[in-house]
Design a protein around this motif. Structure first.
Motif, mmCIF file in Angstrom:
data_model
loop_
_atom_site.group_PDB
_atom_site.id
_atom_site.type_symbol
_atom_site.label_atom_id
_atom_site.label_comp_id
_atom_site.label_asym_id
_atom_site.label_seq_id
_atom_site.Cartn_x
_atom_site.Cartn_y
_atom_site.Cartn_z
ATOM 1 N N ALA A 190 1.036 -1.182 -0.261
ATOM 2 C CA ALA A 190 0.459 0.198 0.194
ATOM 3 C C ALA A 190 0.862 1.119 0.557
ATOM 4 O O ALA A 190 2.006 1.131 0.854
ATOM 5 C CB ALA A 190 -1.165 -0.182 1.166
ATOM 6 N N ARG A 191 0.102 2.029 -0.989
ATOM 7 C CA ARG A 191 0.751 3.931 -0.757
ATOM 8 C C ARG A 191 0.525 4.845 0.272
ATOM 9 O O ARG A 191 -0.190 4.806 0.273
ATOM 10 C CB ARG A 191 1.224 4.195 -2.243
ATOM 11 N N ALA A 196 -2.128 9.932 3.810
ATOM 12 C CA ALA A 196 -3.455 9.480 3.197
ATOM 13 C C ALA A 196 -2.624 7.598 3.068
ATOM 14 O O ALA A 196 -1.057 7.337 2.286
ATOM 15 C CB ALA A 196 -3.990 9.935 1.937
ATOM 16 N N THR A 244 6.588 9.536 0.671
ATOM 17 C CA THR A 244 5.867 7.975 0.142
ATOM 18 C C THR A 244 6.414 7.236 0.803
ATOM 19 O O THR A 244 7.861 7.054 1.358
ATOM 20 C CB THR A 244 6.018 7.850 -1.411
ATOM 21 N N THR A 284 -10.515 1.364 0.296
ATOM 22 C CA THR A 284 -10.291 2.826 0.205
ATOM 23 C C THR A 284 -9.826 2.996 1.876
ATOM 24 O O THR A 284 -10.092 2.116 2.421
ATOM 25 C CB THR A 284 -11.486 3.395 0.079
ATOM 26 N N GLN A 342 -3.415 4.186 -0.152
ATOM 27 C CA GLN A 342 -3.701 3.998 -1.796
ATOM 28 C C GLN A 342 -3.245 2.630 -1.711
ATOM 29 O O GLN A 342 -2.106 2.238 -1.680
ATOM 30 C CB GLN A 342 -3.254 4.987 -2.821
ATOM 31 N N LYS A 347 -5.096 -1.844 -3.906
ATOM 32 C CA LYS A 347 -6.410 -2.172 -4.731
ATOM 33 C C LYS A 347 -6.881 -2.494 -4.123
ATOM 34 O O LYS A 347 -6.341 -3.185 -2.546
ATOM 35 C CB LYS A 347 -5.087 -2.852 -5.611
ATOM 36 N N THR A 404 1.103 8.429 2.318
ATOM 37 C CA THR A 404 1.795 9.608 1.472
ATOM 38 C C THR A 404 1.584 10.269 2.632
ATOM 39 O O THR A 404 0.718 10.064 3.623
ATOM 40 C CB THR A 404 1.572 10.267 0.584
#
Length: 103
Positions: free
Chosen positions: A38-39, A74, A51, A81, A76, A78, A41
């Motif tokens: 997961a990314r 935050a 990041t 949410t 992100q 796949k 930030t």
């Protein structure tokens, strides 16, 4: 010469102020499993973005985070949410976790 004793207050050097700390946590599913790759930030009040990519257990960490700053965090990934979080860093911040919600 003799005389009455006097009291003297001695002031030593104070501890150096902390200028940076770390922010860390996990990105997890509702079942408690880590979300890998997961990314994450971290955006400061000036719009600068850092990041980090989570490991296989969902762990992430940012080092050298300026103390006293406010950051928007935050995630992100796949299939999921996440709700962003705003954090003020005044000390090392651990367990800043994100809960994945299926798309």
């Amino acid at each position: 010469k003799t005389g009455a004793p006097i009291t003297v207050q001695v002031q030593g050097p104070s501890a150096a102020p902390r200028v940076s700390d770390s922010v860390s946590g996990r990105v997890i599913t509702t079942g408690g499993h880590g979300v890998g790759n997961a990314r994450v930030t971290m955006t400061d009040s000036n719009g600068n973005v850092r990041t980090a990519i989570t490991g296989s257990f969902g762990n992430y960490r940012f080092d050298n985070v300026t103390v006293g700053g406010t950051y928007t965090m935050a995630v992100q990934a796949k299939r999921y949410t996440f709700t962003p979080q705003t954090v003020q860093v005044n000390d090392n911040t651990a367990n800043l976790d994100f809960l994945a919600q299926p798309l």
